[in-house]
Motif scaffolding. Structure first.
Motif, PDB file in Angstrom:
ATOM      1  N   GLY A  86       0.822  -1.213   0.000  1.00  0.00           N
ATOM      2  CA  GLY A  86       0.000   0.000   0.000  1.00  0.00           C
ATOM      3  C   GLY A  86       0.852   1.258   0.000  1.00  0.00           C
ATOM      4  N   GLU A  87       1.937   1.254   0.771  1.00  0.00           N
ATOM      5  CA  GLU A  87       2.844   2.402   0.815  1.00  0.00           C
ATOM      6  C   GLU A  87       3.524   2.625  -0.533  1.00  0.00           C
ATOM      7  OE1 GLU A  87       3.580   4.787   3.148  1.00  0.00           O
ATOM      8  OE2 GLU A  87       1.813   3.940   4.132  1.00  0.00           O
ATOM      9  N   LYS A  90       1.024   4.164  -2.883  1.00  0.00           N
ATOM     10  CA  LYS A  90       0.821   5.584  -2.590  1.00  0.00           C
ATOM     11  C   LYS A  90       1.972   6.424  -3.132  1.00  0.00           C
ATOM     12  CE  LYS A  90      -1.796   4.967   1.661  1.00  0.00           C
ATOM     13  NZ  LYS A  90      -1.747   5.117   3.126  1.00  0.00           N
ATOM     14  N   GLN A  91       3.189   5.961  -2.932  1.00  0.00           N
ATOM     15  CA  GLN A  91       4.368   6.705  -3.370  1.00  0.00           C
ATOM     16  C   GLN A  91       4.388   6.896  -4.874  1.00  0.00           C
ATOM     17  OE1 GLN A  91       8.004   4.971  -1.899  1.00  0.00           O
ATOM     18  NE2 GLN A  91       7.252   4.932   0.199  1.00  0.00           N
ATOM     19  N   GLY A  93       1.621   6.959  -6.831  1.00  0.00           N
ATOM     20  CA  GLY A  93       0.351   7.481  -7.337  1.00  0.00           C
ATOM     21  C   GLY A  93      -0.615   6.430  -7.818  1.00  0.00           C
ATOM     22  N   HIS A  94      -0.615   5.262  -7.238  1.00  0.00           N
ATOM     23  CA  HIS A  94      -1.526   4.192  -7.654  1.00  0.00           C
ATOM     24  C   HIS A  94      -2.394   3.773  -6.483  1.00  0.00           C
ATOM     25  CE1 HIS A  94       0.537   3.660 -11.471  1.00  0.00           C
ATOM     26  NE2 HIS A  94       1.676   3.747 -10.817  1.00  0.00           N
ATOM     27  N   GLU A  95      -3.047   4.744  -5.867  1.00  0.00           N
ATOM     28  CA  GLU A  95      -3.849   4.426  -4.679  1.00  0.00           C
ATOM     29  C   GLU A  95      -5.120   3.671  -5.020  1.00  0.00           C
ATOM     30  OE1 GLU A  95      -4.161   7.438  -1.590  1.00  0.00           O
ATOM     31  OE2 GLU A  95      -2.644   8.581  -2.670  1.00  0.00           O
TER      32      GLU A  95
END
Length: 111
Positions: A86-87, A90-91, A93-95
């Protein structure tokens, strides 16, 4: 001559002490089992910690932003701890999760 014999304890008393002894032995066996299991876990951890689960070679820690990934340079496997995927998403841009594989592959593209 009188037949004086010492009074024998009742069966209930004998049973009580027998049960107490059995319980004490059961607790000791349980404690020994738990100690043995803890020692075995420690030994396994020593054998397997930071080893590749696929090929057994040493894992190397690679930093990606605030996430530390474990990578095997032998078989090229990459391992993430709980929450790290998940992190990474997020880093990059694929949330939304729709491009998870793209985000992972982008991390490890060779230049």
């Amino acid at each position: 001559m009188s037949n004086l014999t010492p009074e024998k304890p009742s069966n209930n008393e004998d049973d009580y002490f027998a049960r107490e002894e059995i319980e004490a032995k059961r607790k000791l066996a349980l404690q020994q089992t738990q100690e043995t299991a803890a020692l075995q876990r420690e030994e396994l951890k020593k054998l397997h910690f930071m080893k590749c689960p696929k090929c057994g070679m040493d894992l190397q820690t690679l930093k990606q932003g605030n996430v530390e990934l474990e990578s095997c340079f032998n078989c090229h496997g990459v391992w993430l701890d709980a929450g790290e995927l998940g992190e990474v998403m997020k880093q990059h841009g694929h949330e939304g999760g729709g491009k998870v594989m793209g985000a992972i592959l982008n991390l490890f593209k060779r230049s």
